[in-house]
Design a protein around this motif. Structure first.
Motif, PDB file in Angstrom:
ATOM      1  N   PRO A   9      -4.879  18.191  -4.519  1.00  0.00           N
ATOM      2  CA  PRO A   9      -5.666  17.235  -5.305  1.00  0.00           C
ATOM      3  C   PRO A   9      -4.836  16.530  -6.366  1.00  0.00           C
ATOM      4  O   PRO A   9      -3.779  17.007  -6.778  1.00  0.00           O
ATOM      5  N   GLY A  10      -5.354  15.379  -6.818  1.00  0.00           N
ATOM      6  CA  GLY A  10      -4.706  14.639  -7.879  1.00  0.00           C
ATOM      7  C   GLY A  10      -4.919  15.286  -9.232  1.00  0.00           C
ATOM      8  O   GLY A  10      -5.707  16.231  -9.370  1.00  0.00           O
ATOM      9  N   PRO A  11      -4.251  14.768 -10.278  1.00  0.00           N
ATOM     10  CA  PRO A  11      -4.339  15.368 -11.615  1.00  0.00           C
ATOM     11  C   PRO A  11      -5.760  15.451 -12.154  1.00  0.00           C
ATOM     12  O   PRO A  11      -6.106  16.396 -12.864  1.00  0.00           O
ATOM     13  N   ASP A  12      -6.605  14.475 -11.828  1.00  0.00           N
ATOM     14  CA  ASP A  12      -7.974  14.490 -12.340  1.00  0.00           C
ATOM     15  C   ASP A  12      -8.824  15.571 -11.690  1.00  0.00           C
ATOM     16  O   ASP A  12      -9.807  16.035 -12.274  1.00  0.00           O
ATOM     17  N   GLU A  13      -8.476  15.979 -10.480  1.00  0.00           N
ATOM     18  CA  GLU A  13      -9.239  17.008  -9.766  1.00  0.00           C
ATOM     19  C   GLU A  13      -8.709  18.423 -10.014  1.00  0.00           C
ATOM     20  O   GLU A  13      -9.408  19.406  -9.771  1.00  0.00           O
ATOM     21  N   LEU A  14      -7.475  18.507 -10.478  1.00  0.00           N
ATOM     22  CA  LEU A  14      -6.792  19.799 -10.523  1.00  0.00           C
ATOM     23  C   LEU A  14      -7.505  20.851 -11.369  1.00  0.00           C
ATOM     24  O   LEU A  14      -7.631  22.007 -10.941  1.00  0.00           O
ATOM     25  N   PRO A  15      -7.992  20.516 -12.587  1.00  0.00           N
ATOM     26  CA  PRO A  15      -8.636  21.561 -13.404  1.00  0.00           C
ATOM     27  C   PRO A  15      -9.819  22.228 -12.715  1.00  0.00           C
ATOM     28  O   PRO A  15     -10.058  23.422 -12.898  1.00  0.00           O
ATOM     29  N   GLU A  16     -10.561  21.457 -11.932  1.00  0.00           N
ATOM     30  CA  GLU A  16     -11.718  22.009 -11.237  1.00  0.00           C
ATOM     31  C   GLU A  16     -11.311  22.852 -10.038  1.00  0.00           C
ATOM     32  O   GLU A  16     -11.950  23.868  -9.730  1.00  0.00           O
ATOM     33  N   ARG A  17     -10.230  22.460  -9.376  1.00  0.00           N
ATOM     34  CA  ARG A  17      -9.849  23.096  -8.117  1.00  0.00           C
ATOM     35  C   ARG A  17      -8.905  24.272  -8.287  1.00  0.00           C
ATOM     36  O   ARG A  17      -8.874  25.182  -7.452  1.00  0.00           O
ATOM     37  N   LEU A  18      -8.093  24.250  -9.334  1.00  0.00           N
ATOM     38  CA  LEU A  18      -7.050  25.261  -9.468  1.00  0.00           C
ATOM     39  C   LEU A  18      -7.582  26.688  -9.578  1.00  0.00           C
ATOM     40  O   LEU A  18      -7.026  27.599  -8.953  1.00  0.00           O
ATOM     41  N   PRO A  19      -8.644  26.959 -10.370  1.00  0.00           N
ATOM     42  CA  PRO A  19      -9.119  28.354 -10.458  1.00  0.00           C
ATOM     43  C   PRO A  19      -9.462  28.958  -9.103  1.00  0.00           C
ATOM     44  O   PRO A  19      -9.200  30.146  -8.873  1.00  0.00           O
ATOM     45  N   GLY A  20     -10.021  28.167  -8.213  1.00  0.00           N
ATOM     46  CA  GLY A  20     -10.342  28.695  -6.890  1.00  0.00           C
ATOM     47  C   GLY A  20      -9.106  29.077  -6.110  1.00  0.00           C
ATOM     48  O   GLY A  20      -9.093  30.097  -5.404  1.00  0.00           O
ATOM     49  N   VAL A  21      -8.055  28.274  -6.214  1.00  0.00           N
ATOM     50  CA  VAL A  21      -6.813  28.579  -5.523  1.00  0.00           C
ATOM     51  C   VAL A  21      -6.186  29.849  -6.097  1.00  0.00           C
ATOM     52  O   VAL A  21      -5.719  30.718  -5.355  1.00  0.00           O
ATOM     53  N   LEU A  22      -6.193  29.967  -7.423  1.00  0.00           N
ATOM     54  CA  LEU A  22      -5.622  31.160  -8.050  1.00  0.00           C
ATOM     55  C   LEU A  22      -6.380  32.415  -7.624  1.00  0.00           C
ATOM     56  O   LEU A  22      -5.779  33.472  -7.390  1.00  0.00           O
ATOM     57  N   GLN A  23      -7.694  32.312  -7.532  1.00  0.00           N
ATOM     58  CA  GLN A  23      -8.492  33.462  -7.106  1.00  0.00           C
ATOM     59  C   GLN A  23      -8.140  33.871  -5.683  1.00  0.00           C
ATOM     60  O   GLN A  23      -8.065  35.065  -5.364  1.00  0.00           O
ATOM     61  N   VAL A  24      -7.905  32.895  -4.830  1.00  0.00           N
ATOM     62  CA  VAL A  24      -7.534  33.196  -3.457  1.00  0.00           C
ATOM     63  C   VAL A  24      -6.183  33.913  -3.405  1.00  0.00           C
ATOM     64  O   VAL A  24      -6.013  34.924  -2.725  1.00  0.00           O
ATOM     65  N   VAL A  25      -5.206  33.380  -4.143  1.00  0.00           N
ATOM     66  CA  VAL A  25      -3.878  34.014  -4.165  1.00  0.00           C
ATOM     67  C   VAL A  25      -3.991  35.440  -4.691  1.00  0.00           C
ATOM     68  O   VAL A  25      -3.383  36.371  -4.142  1.00  0.00           O
ATOM     69  N   TYR A  26      -4.791  35.630  -5.723  1.00  0.00           N
ATOM     70  CA  TYR A  26      -4.946  36.972  -6.297  1.00  0.00           C
ATOM     71  C   TYR A  26      -5.662  37.906  -5.329  1.00  0.00           C
ATOM     72  O   TYR A  26      -5.364  39.103  -5.263  1.00  0.00           O
ATOM     73  N   SER A  27      -6.595  37.375  -4.563  1.00  0.00           N
ATOM     74  CA  SER A  27      -7.290  38.204  -3.566  1.00  0.00           C
ATOM     75  C   SER A  27      -6.317  38.692  -2.496  1.00  0.00           C
ATOM     76  O   SER A  27      -6.413  39.832  -2.033  1.00  0.00           O
ATOM     77  N   VAL A  28      -5.400  37.816  -2.093  1.00  0.00           N
ATOM     78  CA  VAL A  28      -4.380  38.230  -1.135  1.00  0.00           C
ATOM     79  C   VAL A  28      -3.533  39.355  -1.734  1.00  0.00           C
ATOM     80  O   VAL A  28      -3.256  40.365  -1.084  1.00  0.00           O
ATOM     81  N   PHE A  29      -3.131  39.176  -2.987  1.00  0.00           N
ATOM     82  CA  PHE A  29      -2.321  40.205  -3.638  1.00  0.00           C
ATOM     83  C   PHE A  29      -3.094  41.515  -3.761  1.00  0.00           C
ATOM     84  O   PHE A  29      -2.537  42.602  -3.536  1.00  0.00           O
TER      85      PHE A  29
END
Length: 413
Positions: free
Chosen positions: A167-187
């Protein structure tokens, strides 16, 4: 065969992400990825692993995808474009022509158009390669429920034409937490496997760390990206000391701290300082807690007062039952088992904890410390029922057997 399996672990996610973006269809990408790997299992033991295994798999998968699309008239127009693209490509793609597009797929799977409970599930299934039952255990839901979620998420991506992109910079704050949660779930699945013969799945843990490093390189000023990477490093640093020679669980208080990876700890601690500068998010606070454990020369020297204080902050940032459980365990170490058990009893009605193995085990341990042996025996029995991996079951069985023996001995006195 070990070499071949290592290649598959490394290339599967990259291949699936690249194909999903190219064809815009996760189901098709998964199917031809599996077919390419099956073809490699037949060819490579005879011909040897090719110099560029990722390129071989990509070429094979693309050809299978085009063959399948050629048989489907619905995709006729799309096939013409794809065929032109394939004609331009070399017969054997080089490493540079197979970019790592997993982050694009991570952001696609974390799209806000998807239901919150579907995002992590889909990514764990597609990018981390977990089976549907493993994903179900990670989210504490039945396998059938998880299978429906994954199908629903794929259909949503296809029907809503959700793009495969970062996503672009304007979308990133909304989308990033979900990505981080996914990475952490894998870990998390790598740190404590939901099933199987081993406590840890180091390949998953290291894959999550690798993905977090990529995120950190792309987003170096995002404190929670830094915090998540720090958290995983300081926790993963203990990997070699967490199991014994036979694969059994070694508790934190019994671990040989000389076996910890002190280079990872140092790297993680530096990142913790950066993540906490100018404010703190949940991952940064968790990283600070884990770093305090790593800094203690011995278990007895652990600064439980500071750990509880950090959990007080974390509860405000992330008021989840699991955080409350971990805080209760820390309070038990600071103030005694009675205080910790009182907090656990307050959490007993939480649905997320009802079938959560760590909750049952923590409660059993505190009951044992308080000498409430019949209750401890029942709690260890419940922990055994809920244990996922064989090391967790063995731990619960050993403690249950010890309780039962103690009770029998007490009856004879």
């Amino acid at each position: 065969m070990d070499q071949v399996e290592a290649v598959f672990r490394e290339e599967r996610g990259r291949l699936l992400a690249a194909l999903a973006r190219r064809f815009g269809d996760l189901d098709l990408a998964e199917e031809v990825t599996s077919e390419a790997i099956e073809a490699a299992l037949v060819r490579w033991p005879v011909d040897g692993v090719p110099p560029n295994p990722g390129g071989w798999l990509m070429t094979t998968a693309r050809r299978k995808a085009v063959d399948r699309l050629r048989r489907d008239q619905v995709y006729a127009a799309k096939l013409a474009v794809l065929q032109i693209d394939m004609d331009r490509a070399a017969p054997q793609a080089t490493g540079d022509e197979l970019p790592d597009e997993r982050l694009q797929l991570f952001f696609t799977c974390a799209h806000p158009a998807l239901a919150a409970e579907d995002r992590g599930a889909l990514t764990l299934r597609c990018l981390a390669g977990l089976t549907t039952p493993e994903v179900a255990r990670a989210f504490l839901v039945p396998t059938a429920t998880m299978a429906k979620r994954i199908v629903r998420a794929k259909q949503k991506i296809r029907d809503a034409r959700i793009p495969f992109r970062v996503p672009g910079p304007d979308e990133l704050p909304e989308r990033l937490p979900g990505v981080l949660q996914v990475v952490y779930s894998v870990f998390t699945e790598g740190y404590a496997a939901s099933s199987g013969p081993y406590l840890q799945r180091l390949d998953l843990a290291e894959e999550a760390i690798r993905l977090a490093r990529i995120l950190h390189r792309l987003l170096p000023t995002e404190r929670e990206v830094t915090g998540l990477l720090a958290l995983m490093l300081v926790v993963h640093a203990r990997r070699d000391a967490r199991t014994g020679a036979q694969g059994g669980i070694v508790l934190l208080e019994d671990q040989d701290r000389r076996r910890w990876d002190h280079e990872l700890i140092a790297e993680g601690r530096d990142l913790v300082v950066t993540a906490l500068t100018g404010g703190a998010g949940p991952y940064a606070v968790q990283a600070a807690i884990a770093a305090l454990h790593d800094e203690a020369a011995t278990f007895a020297a652990t600064d439980w007062a500071q750990i509880v204080a950090l959990y007080d902050v974390l509860v405000e940032l992330d008021p989840s039952p699991v955080v409350a459980l971990n805080r209760a365990a820390a309070v038990a170490m600071r103030d005694g088992a009675e205080a910790g058990l009182a907090l656990l009893d307050e959490l007993a009605g939480e649905l997320r904890l009802r079938d959560y193995h760590p909750f049952a085990l923590a409660r059993a341990d505190l009951l044992h410390r308080l000498g409430r042996l019949p209750e401890a025996t029942a709690a260890y029995g419940r922990a055994l029922e809920l244990a996922g991996s064989e090391p967790e079951r063995a731990q619960a069985r050993d403690r249950l057997a010890s309780m039962q023996q103690t009770e029998r001995h007490g009856d004879r006195l």
